[in-house]
Every structure is written in structure tokens, then in C-alpha cells.
Design a protein around this motif. Structure first.
Motif, PDB file in Angstrom:
ATOM      1  N   ASP A 185     -46.380 -56.165  -8.341  1.00  0.00           N
ATOM      2  CA  ASP A 185     -46.033 -56.038  -6.887  1.00  0.00           C
ATOM      3  C   ASP A 185     -45.271 -56.791  -6.676  1.00  0.00           C
ATOM      4  OD1 ASP A 185     -48.098 -54.438  -6.172  1.00  0.00           O
ATOM      5  OD2 ASP A 185     -49.557 -56.378  -5.313  1.00  0.00           O
ATOM      6  N   ASN A 186     -44.557 -58.354  -6.642  1.00  0.00           N
ATOM      7  CA  ASN A 186     -43.820 -58.954  -6.048  1.00  0.00           C
ATOM      8  C   ASN A 186     -42.481 -58.464  -7.038  1.00  0.00           C
ATOM      9  OD1 ASN A 186     -45.253 -60.847  -5.103  1.00  0.00           O
ATOM     10  ND2 ASN A 186     -45.047 -62.452  -6.400  1.00  0.00           N
ATOM     11  N   ALA A 187     -42.421 -58.034  -8.154  1.00  0.00           N
ATOM     12  CA  ALA A 187     -41.192 -57.342  -8.915  1.00  0.00           C
ATOM     13  C   ALA A 187     -40.782 -56.107  -8.446  1.00  0.00           C
ATOM     14  CB  ALA A 187     -41.316 -57.267 -10.590  1.00  0.00           C
ATOM     15  N   ALA A 188     -41.328 -55.443  -7.793  1.00  0.00           N
ATOM     16  CA  ALA A 188     -40.890 -54.553  -6.285  1.00  0.00           C
ATOM     17  C   ALA A 188     -40.943 -54.887  -5.343  1.00  0.00           C
ATOM     18  CB  ALA A 188     -42.498 -53.860  -6.175  1.00  0.00           C
ATOM     19  N   TYR A 189     -41.369 -55.792  -4.637  1.00  0.00           N
ATOM     20  CA  TYR A 189     -40.614 -56.230  -3.793  1.00  0.00           C
ATOM     21  C   TYR A 189     -39.462 -57.290  -3.728  1.00  0.00           C
ATOM     22  CZ  TYR A 189     -40.095 -59.679   0.563  1.00  0.00           C
ATOM     23  OH  TYR A 189     -39.661 -60.359   1.095  1.00  0.00           O
ATOM     24  N   LEU A 190     -39.051 -57.777  -5.233  1.00  0.00           N
ATOM     25  CA  LEU A 190     -37.755 -58.417  -4.855  1.00  0.00           C
ATOM     26  C   LEU A 190     -36.492 -57.752  -5.809  1.00  0.00           C
ATOM     27  CD1 LEU A 190     -37.079 -61.364  -7.999  1.00  0.00           C
ATOM     28  CD2 LEU A 190     -35.925 -59.601  -7.639  1.00  0.00           C
ATOM     29  N   ALA A 191     -37.038 -55.863  -6.199  1.00  0.00           N
ATOM     30  CA  ALA A 191     -36.004 -55.192  -6.351  1.00  0.00           C
ATOM     31  C   ALA A 191     -35.881 -54.313  -5.287  1.00  0.00           C
ATOM     32  CB  ALA A 191     -37.165 -54.132  -7.624  1.00  0.00           C
ATOM     33  N   GLN A 192     -36.168 -54.468  -3.998  1.00  0.00           N
ATOM     34  CA  GLN A 192     -36.175 -53.085  -2.705  1.00  0.00           C
ATOM     35  C   GLN A 192     -35.141 -55.012  -2.402  1.00  0.00           C
ATOM     36  OE1 GLN A 192     -39.813 -54.391  -1.258  1.00  0.00           O
ATOM     37  NE2 GLN A 192     -39.795 -51.598   0.090  1.00  0.00           N
ATOM     38  N   GLN A 193     -35.754 -55.571  -1.606  1.00  0.00           N
ATOM     39  CA  GLN A 193     -35.128 -56.922  -1.113  1.00  0.00           C
ATOM     40  C   GLN A 193     -33.933 -56.872  -1.982  1.00  0.00           C
ATOM     41  OE1 GLN A 193     -35.763 -58.599   1.532  1.00  0.00           O
ATOM     42  NE2 GLN A 193     -37.511 -56.974   1.420  1.00  0.00           N
ATOM     43  N   LEU A 194     -33.900 -56.796  -3.197  1.00  0.00           N
ATOM     44  CA  LEU A 194     -32.002 -57.087  -3.599  1.00  0.00           C
ATOM     45  C   LEU A 194     -31.420 -55.670  -4.009  1.00  0.00           C
ATOM     46  CD1 LEU A 194     -31.177 -59.463  -5.487  1.00  0.00           C
ATOM     47  CD2 LEU A 194     -31.742 -58.191  -7.696  1.00  0.00           C
ATOM     48  N   ALA A 195     -31.947 -54.225  -4.203  1.00  0.00           N
ATOM     49  CA  ALA A 195     -31.368 -54.121  -3.223  1.00  0.00           C
ATOM     50  C   ALA A 195     -30.045 -53.776  -1.996  1.00  0.00           C
ATOM     51  CB  ALA A 195     -32.236 -52.236  -3.676  1.00  0.00           C
ATOM     52  N   ASP A 196     -30.852 -54.305  -1.566  1.00  0.00           N
ATOM     53  CA  ASP A 196     -30.676 -54.067  -0.049  1.00  0.00           C
ATOM     54  C   ASP A 196     -29.127 -54.872   0.239  1.00  0.00           C
ATOM     55  OD1 ASP A 196     -31.589 -52.137   1.129  1.00  0.00           O
ATOM     56  OD2 ASP A 196     -33.380 -53.538   1.409  1.00  0.00           O
ATOM     57  N   VAL A 197     -28.481 -55.655  -1.460  1.00  0.00           N
ATOM     58  CA  VAL A 197     -27.796 -56.949  -0.837  1.00  0.00           C
ATOM     59  C   VAL A 197     -26.412 -56.350  -1.730  1.00  0.00           C
ATOM     60  CG1 VAL A 197     -27.012 -58.912  -1.906  1.00  0.00           C
ATOM     61  CG2 VAL A 197     -29.411 -58.854  -1.516  1.00  0.00           C
TER      62      VAL A 197
END
Ligand SMILES: *Cc1c(COP(=O)(O)O)cnc(C)c1O
Length: 336
Positions: A254-266
């Protein structure tokens, strides 16, 4: 420090240390260590196999598997990206006199079976004899499809090969699919498991297989200097890991999915969030210097490995708020 370099950096928790402290021990080379014996039986049962062997590392466990399935002059088929081809110092060739035959991994981590078939050597004295197919699950954080495992097993049977799984992170694959380990291990003649990665033990891996294979592997392990004496202190950590740290891998996912989602916006970070299946996120950098990024993050309490394509790994010692700390530090870097 928040360490996103790998799940190998996980630290034993207090309860695990306590389990190590009170573990009954004996000389495992005599077969006398109750904690090692318990771990080996427990792991074999979980995987639905006869026997298991506790080893110092995943590299050693894979080498023992290769040396026990193959003889001098034999060959194993594996992925071009396979850990037991690319990242284990050529051990199978150096120490086992076994020739690897790597074949390209496809984008999903599988190896095309008709392509594999074309690499199987005919029975002719010019060639090494192809004995084994070795797969890896997860591979690069990706879960091999169950359908593929069944097909690969049938392929191995049809071609008279044994089939081994480098399952360093096989519990990530199991948890991601909400399946028991046995649903994966049933498709293999042997598998290795790392206790020292996402499962949080300080040291140790397991090789699991039938009695005959494990007996051979035990002999090779002694020869390679891997016979350990009061190893129960380490096995107890592994036992604790299997009993307490498997289900929680879902949090890492779950944390990896969240990290990916957040980072994709940078801006500057290319992340394919759909490819994030377990605890690894790959991000390709655009107009960002990885070494500068690394040192900026270091100053903000986050460790990464510098590379053009970053591999970020979530684990036991990375919380959701740690991911936020990382994302905020990245945003700060980009805005400078
Ligand atoms: C880490 C790893 C290994 C080796 O484990 P060590 O304990 O580091 O020797 C083997 N295979 C895979 C897929 C791994 O990720």
C-alpha cells in the motif's frame, strides 16, 4: 534515517530480538539445534514440501539449489535479469561448474516459453545438458501470473527439466495476490526464501524441496562453509518473521502504491504506477541529476540509491508518514 534503498535494510524489532535471546540452541551440524529444526519443518510445511534447509543467505540457498539439481557440465535456463544469473558473482559457474543459459525477460518478468524451448540443448555431446529452469517471483517487484507458473511447470515436465523458484520475495507475491505460499510453491520442485528482506530477520534464507534434494544441498552447504553451529539464535528470528511479518507486507505494498501515485505528480519523475504490484517503485528521472537528488534527500533524512532509474523500496521500517517526508523533500528539491 528513512532508508528507501532496499528491504534488506530492515532491522529486527524488540520482540524478534527477545525471541532470539531465549531461543533453545544446539549444534546444528549434528542436527541438534531445536530452533533450526523447528524453522525448517515449519517452512517446509508452509510450502507443502518434505524438507527445508536454513542457509546464511539467499545467494547460498540459490547456489545450493543449482548444485543439487545440476551436475558439473549441466546447464540451467533462467531470465537475463535473474538474480541467480546476474547478481550472485557467477557462483553457479565458478563453484558449481554449471553453465547458465539466460533468456530475455519480458516486461512482466516472465520468460516466453517457446523462446525458452529454443534454448534447450539437444542430447548431443557438443552441448551442456539442460537440466533446470529457474524463475524468480517477485522479479523487479512484479508478480508472475499464476497461469504462467502452471504453464512453466507443464513446460518443464514436458522437457524433462526440474523447475526452481528464486523466491527471495515470494511472500510479497503471495500477499499481493491474497494467496497462501503453497499456491505458488506447488508449481516448483524447489524454492528459496529470504528471511532477511521484507520479513525483517537480520540474517538467513531457506531452501525448500524434497528430502533427496535437501540431503544433497546439506552436503554442499557443509562444503561451502555454510554449516553453522548454534544457529538457532538466527533461526528464531526467521521463525518470528514467518509468524509475524508476512501479512503485514500488504502495508508495504500500500505504501509503495501511495509513493508511486504521489511521485507521479512531481515534474521530472516518470512513474508507471500501474506497474507497482508489490513493494518496489521504479522512477525514471528527466532533467534531474540523481547524485544531487541523493545528497539533497540525505540532508532531509532520506536515503536512496542514485541512478537514472530510481528503485525505491518500502518495508517494515518505512511508514506512511515517512513516505510523506520523502515526497515533501522531493518536491522541495524540484522547486529549487
Ligand atoms: C536478495 C536476493 C537474493 C539473494 O539474497 P542474499 O541474502 O542477499 O544473498 C536472491 N534472489 C533475489 C531475487 C534477491 O532479491
Amino acid at each position: 534515517m528513512i532508508d528507501l534503498r532496499s528491504d534488506t535494510v530492515t532491522l529486527p524489532c524488540d520482540a524478534m530480538r527477545q525471541a532470539m535471546l531465549v531461543a533453545p540452541v544446539g549444534d546444528d551440524v549434528y542436527g541438534d539445534d531445536p530452533s533450526v529444526n523447528q524453522l525448517e519443518e515449519y517452512a517446509a510445511d508452509l510450502a507443502g514440501f518434505e524438507a527445508a534447509l536454513f542457509t546464511s543467505s539467499g545467494t547460498q540457498a540459490n547456489l545450493l539449489a543449482l548444485m543439487s539439481h545440476c551436475q558439473r557440465g549441466d546447464e540451467y535456463l533462467c531470465g537475463q535479469q535473474a538474480h541467480n544469473y546476474k547478481f550472485e558473482g557467477g557462483g553457479a559457474a565458478v563453484l558449481g561448474s554449471i553453465q547458465p543459459q539466460p533468456v530475455n525477460n519480458q516486461a512482466d518478468g516472465t520468460i516466453n516459453l517457446s523462446e525458452l524451448a529454443s534454448y534447450i540443448k539437444p542430447d548431443d555431446f557438443h552441448f551442456a545438458q539442460t537440466r533446470l529452469l529457474s524463475l524468480e517471483n517477485t522479479i523487479g517487484g512484479k508478480v508472475l501470473p499464476q497461469r504462467y507458473l502452471a504453464d512453466a511447470q507443464a513446460f518443464a515436465f514436458e522437457h524433462n527439466l526440474k523447475i526452481h523458484l528464486d523466491g527471495a520475495r515470494v511472500f510479497n507475491a503471495a500477499v499481493a495476490q491474497n494467496r497462501p505460499l503453497s499456491a505458488i510453491s506447488q508449481h516448483f520442485d524447489s524454492l528459496t526464501i529470504c528471511l532477511s528482506k521484507g520479513l525483517g530477520a537480520p540474517v538467513g534464507s531457506l531452501l525448500i524441496g524434497d528430502e533427496a534434494l535437501i540431503n544433497k544441498a546439506r552436503r554442499w552447504r557443509k562444503m561451502l562453509g555454510g554449516g553453522m553451529r548454534q544457529a538457532g539464535m538466527l533461526a528464531a528470528a526467521g521463525q518470528f518473521a514467518l509468524e509475524n511479518n508476512v501479512e503485514r507486507l500488504a502495508e508495504d505494498h500500500d505504501n509503495a502504491a501511495y509513493l508511486a501515485q504521489q511521485l507521479a505528480d512531481v515534474p521530472g519523475f516518470n512513474v508507471d504506477s500501474a506497474q507497482v504490484q508489490t513493494n518496489m517503485v521504479y522512477a525514471t528521472l528527466e532533467n534531474i541529476n540523481p547524485v544531487q537528488l541523493q545528497s539533497h534527500l540525505q540532508q532531509h533524512g532520506v536515503m536512496i540509491s542514485a541512478a537514472k532509474t530510481l528503485r525505491l523500496v518500502t518495508h517494515l521500517n518505512v511508514s506512511r508518514s515517512d513516505v510523506d517526508t520523502f515526497i515533501n523533500a522531493v518536491k522541495k528539491f524540484v522547486s529549487q
